[in-house]
Write a protein that holds these residues in place. Structure first.
Motif, PDB file in Angstrom:
ATOM      1  N   ASN A 149     -39.256 -31.826 -31.090  1.00  0.00           N
ATOM      2  CA  ASN A 149     -39.161 -32.007 -32.442  1.00  0.00           C
ATOM      3  C   ASN A 149     -38.759 -31.834 -33.326  1.00  0.00           C
ATOM      4  N   THR A 150     -38.410 -30.587 -33.473  1.00  0.00           N
ATOM      5  CA  THR A 150     -37.768 -29.329 -34.632  1.00  0.00           C
ATOM      6  C   THR A 150     -36.335 -29.900 -34.927  1.00  0.00           C
ATOM      7  N   VAL A 151     -35.410 -30.522 -34.445  1.00  0.00           N
ATOM      8  CA  VAL A 151     -34.174 -30.685 -34.467  1.00  0.00           C
ATOM      9  C   VAL A 151     -34.094 -31.707 -34.714  1.00  0.00           C
ATOM     10  N   GLN A 152     -33.245 -32.580 -35.356  1.00  0.00           N
ATOM     11  CA  GLN A 152     -32.886 -33.581 -35.793  1.00  0.00           C
ATOM     12  C   GLN A 152     -31.313 -33.907 -35.073  1.00  0.00           C
ATOM     13  N   PRO A 153     -30.985 -34.975 -34.309  1.00  0.00           N
ATOM     14  CA  PRO A 153     -29.931 -34.813 -34.438  1.00  0.00           C
ATOM     15  C   PRO A 153     -28.862 -36.015 -35.050  1.00  0.00           C
ATOM     16  N   VAL A 154     -27.764 -35.423 -35.374  1.00  0.00           N
ATOM     17  CA  VAL A 154     -26.650 -35.831 -36.201  1.00  0.00           C
ATOM     18  C   VAL A 154     -25.410 -36.457 -35.618  1.00  0.00           C
ATOM     19  N   ALA A 158     -22.997 -39.346 -24.729  1.00  0.00           N
ATOM     20  CA  ALA A 158     -23.629 -38.873 -23.446  1.00  0.00           C
ATOM     21  C   ALA A 158     -22.667 -37.760 -22.880  1.00  0.00           C
ATOM     22  N   SER A 159     -22.497 -37.030 -21.763  1.00  0.00           N
ATOM     23  CA  SER A 159     -21.494 -36.439 -21.284  1.00  0.00           C
ATOM     24  C   SER A 159     -22.191 -36.820 -19.575  1.00  0.00           C
ATOM     25  N   GLU A 160     -20.676 -37.080 -18.350  1.00  0.00           N
ATOM     26  CA  GLU A 160     -20.908 -37.615 -17.365  1.00  0.00           C
ATOM     27  C   GLU A 160     -20.012 -37.030 -16.408  1.00  0.00           C
ATOM     28  N   GLY A 161     -20.122 -36.207 -15.015  1.00  0.00           N
ATOM     29  CA  GLY A 161     -19.333 -35.400 -13.989  1.00  0.00           C
ATOM     30  C   GLY A 161     -19.778 -34.168 -14.586  1.00  0.00           C
ATOM     31  N   ARG A 162     -17.747 -34.057 -14.562  1.00  0.00           N
ATOM     32  CA  ARG A 162     -16.737 -33.182 -15.543  1.00  0.00           C
ATOM     33  C   ARG A 162     -17.207 -32.689 -17.165  1.00  0.00           C
ATOM     34  N   THR A 163     -17.186 -33.851 -17.223  1.00  0.00           N
ATOM     35  CA  THR A 163     -16.783 -34.198 -18.743  1.00  0.00           C
ATOM     36  C   THR A 163     -18.095 -33.445 -19.689  1.00  0.00           C
ATOM     37  N   ALA A 164     -17.368 -32.699 -20.842  1.00  0.00           N
ATOM     38  CA  ALA A 164     -18.435 -33.077 -21.909  1.00  0.00           C
ATOM     39  C   ALA A 164     -17.339 -33.470 -23.196  1.00  0.00           C
ATOM     40  N   ALA A 165     -18.905 -33.686 -23.401  1.00  0.00           N
ATOM     41  CA  ALA A 165     -18.326 -34.347 -25.580  1.00  0.00           C
ATOM     42  C   ALA A 165     -19.291 -34.084 -26.523  1.00  0.00           C
ATOM     43  N   PRO A 166     -18.955 -33.831 -27.579  1.00  0.00           N
ATOM     44  CA  PRO A 166     -19.928 -32.854 -28.034  1.00  0.00           C
ATOM     45  C   PRO A 166     -20.944 -33.763 -28.360  1.00  0.00           C
ATOM     46  N   ASN A 167     -22.073 -32.851 -29.191  1.00  0.00           N
ATOM     47  CA  ASN A 167     -23.165 -32.889 -29.933  1.00  0.00           C
ATOM     48  C   ASN A 167     -23.414 -32.131 -31.331  1.00  0.00           C
ATOM     49  N   LEU A 168     -24.090 -32.753 -32.405  1.00  0.00           N
ATOM     50  CA  LEU A 168     -24.647 -31.560 -32.909  1.00  0.00           C
ATOM     51  C   LEU A 168     -26.271 -32.301 -33.861  1.00  0.00           C
ATOM     52  N   TYR A 169     -26.610 -30.855 -34.127  1.00  0.00           N
ATOM     53  CA  TYR A 169     -28.259 -30.917 -34.159  1.00  0.00           C
ATOM     54  C   TYR A 169     -28.101 -30.741 -36.273  1.00  0.00           C
ATOM     55  N   GLU A 170     -29.576 -31.059 -36.367  1.00  0.00           N
ATOM     56  CA  GLU A 170     -30.148 -30.339 -37.760  1.00  0.00           C
ATOM     57  C   GLU A 170     -31.103 -30.001 -37.495  1.00  0.00           C
ATOM     58  N   THR A 171     -31.733 -28.442 -38.031  1.00  0.00           N
ATOM     59  CA  THR A 171     -33.362 -28.400 -38.733  1.00  0.00           C
ATOM     60  C   THR A 171     -33.828 -26.997 -39.836  1.00  0.00           C
ATOM     61  N   ASP A 172     -34.035 -26.689 -40.002  1.00  0.00           N
ATOM     62  CA  ASP A 172     -34.453 -25.953 -41.162  1.00  0.00           C
ATOM     63  C   ASP A 172     -34.766 -24.874 -40.542  1.00  0.00           C
ATOM     64  N   ALA A 173     -34.816 -24.125 -41.337  1.00  0.00           N
ATOM     65  CA  ALA A 173     -35.052 -22.309 -41.770  1.00  0.00           C
ATOM     66  C   ALA A 173     -36.203 -21.506 -40.580  1.00  0.00           C
ATOM     67  N   ALA A 174     -37.903 -22.459 -41.432  1.00  0.00           N
ATOM     68  CA  ALA A 174     -38.506 -22.439 -40.691  1.00  0.00           C
ATOM     69  C   ALA A 174     -38.492 -22.685 -38.798  1.00  0.00           C
ATOM     70  N   SER A 175     -38.743 -23.973 -38.886  1.00  0.00           N
ATOM     71  CA  SER A 175     -38.125 -24.288 -37.054  1.00  0.00           C
ATOM     72  C   SER A 175     -38.090 -23.363 -36.584  1.00  0.00           C
ATOM     73  N   TYR A 176     -36.360 -23.193 -37.043  1.00  0.00           N
ATOM     74  CA  TYR A 176     -35.353 -22.600 -36.349  1.00  0.00           C
ATOM     75  C   TYR A 176     -35.547 -20.908 -36.075  1.00  0.00           C
ATOM     76  N   LEU A 177     -37.115 -20.662 -37.107  1.00  0.00           N
ATOM     77  CA  LEU A 177     -37.195 -18.861 -36.323  1.00  0.00           C
ATOM     78  C   LEU A 177     -38.377 -19.040 -35.485  1.00  0.00           C
ATOM     79  N   GLN A 178     -39.133 -19.653 -35.508  1.00  0.00           N
ATOM     80  CA  GLN A 178     -40.687 -20.130 -35.237  1.00  0.00           C
ATOM     81  C   GLN A 178     -39.794 -20.550 -33.907  1.00  0.00           C
ATOM     82  N   ASP A 179     -38.854 -21.412 -32.973  1.00  0.00           N
ATOM     83  CA  ASP A 179     -38.996 -21.737 -31.589  1.00  0.00           C
ATOM     84  C   ASP A 179     -37.655 -21.414 -31.386  1.00  0.00           C
ATOM     85  N   HIS A 180     -37.863 -20.065 -29.916  1.00  0.00           N
ATOM     86  CA  HIS A 180     -36.631 -19.188 -29.748  1.00  0.00           C
ATOM     87  C   HIS A 180     -35.514 -20.402 -28.717  1.00  0.00           C
TER      88      HIS A 180
END
Length: 301
Positions: A149-154, A158-180
């Protein structure tokens, strides 16, 4: 395995017992490693537990944070965002210097950066990763972000098999520092934007990062005072600090440092790229008061 004047052996194997056997073999005298934190730490411990311990030069994980200072973000945030997308997805994100985290202020300039990065990432097609295991680890890393819940999807794909598609998320500094877990490397084209309220919070966030291979400052002339505040922090956190660029390119040069404080590497005094890298596998010897006839030829007058 025999001692010889230059021997190279390639051992194929997809299981950890191969690496375990190698680092415990009595004729192995030093180990260089690039891989996961868990696997590298296990091999490091085995090297230390040998009857005669040997050096282990491990490169274990890094998120390589970028800091967008206010003047640079206002002047060219969108351009930096598009450039970041290219660096983030280079080689399916399978670079140890992949800049996985971008730190930028809240407000319109930061919004423009995030928007440009997302739009550029949308244009990147899925890419094939090196192994099935790396692809699975990337999918597991994405799932770790999706379940928080500490991050918001931007941008979520979906990635399947051996393929990887890009993903981007956003959060704030307080949430980042509290979630290792948000600071743990996801090996692949996944990016996290951390929004900060101002210079003080940006400096606090910089102090909260673990050891890194690289740290980047995007700055203009008007950002010099903030850059002066950040630099003493970042030089303690990373083996390479760069300005107004992207860290995925690593030049083999005398000055290159490809290492950093743990967990970026297990030996912060070494580099795995550049002319100094050979020192990992050399042992210094001092010859004191020896007659010239006994000295190695390259030391004789």
């Amino acid at each position: 395995m025999q001692h010889a004047g230059g021997v190279f052996s390639l051992i194929q194997g997809g299981k950890r017992d191969v690496g375990t056997s190698l680092v415990q073999h009595p004729q192995i005298r030093a180990v260089g490693f690039t891989g996961s934190l868990g696997g590298g730490r296990a091999l490091f411990d085995l090297c230390a537990q040998r009857p005669e311990p040997i050096p282990f030069f491990g490169e274990l994980g890094s998120v390589n944070p970028m800091f967008l200072l206010p003047e640079a973000a206002a002047a060219r945030g969108a351009a930096i965002g598009a450039g970041w997308a290219g660096s983030l997805t280079m080689g399916a994100g399978q670079f140890c210097t992949n800049p996985g985290i971008a730190v930028v202020g809240a407000g319109p300039a930061g919004d423009a950066f995030v928007k440009a990065a997302a739009e550029a990432l949308e244009q990147v097609a899925p890419q094939v990763m090196l192994t099935d295991g790396i692809a699975r680890a990337y999918q597991d890393g994405k799932a770790r972000f999706d379940g928080r819940n500490t991050v918001q999807p931007v941008l979520v794909t979906a990635s399947e098999g051996r393929t990887a598609a890009p993903n981007l998320y956003e959060t704030d500094a307080a949430s980042y520092l509290q979630d290792h877990a948000l600071g743990e490397e996801v090996f692949g084209p996944l990016g996290l934007v951390v929004r900060v309220s101002g210079a003080d919070e940006m400096e606090t966030l910089a102090k909260g990062f673990e050891g890194q291979l690289t740290a980047t400052i995007h700055m203009d002339d008007g950002d010099i005072d903030l850059a002066r505040r950040l630099l003493p922090v970042l030089e303690q956190k990373a083996g390479r600090v760069l300005a107004n660029g992207f860290p995925t390119g690593v030049e083999v040069a005398d000055s290159m440092v490809h290492g950093g404080p743990y967990p970026a590497s297990t030996n912060f005094g070494a580099t795995s790229v550049g002319t100094m890298s050979i020192r990992r596998f050399l042992r210094p010897v001092c010859f004191q008061n020896l007659p010239e006839a006994l000295l190695p030829e390259d030391l004789r007058g």
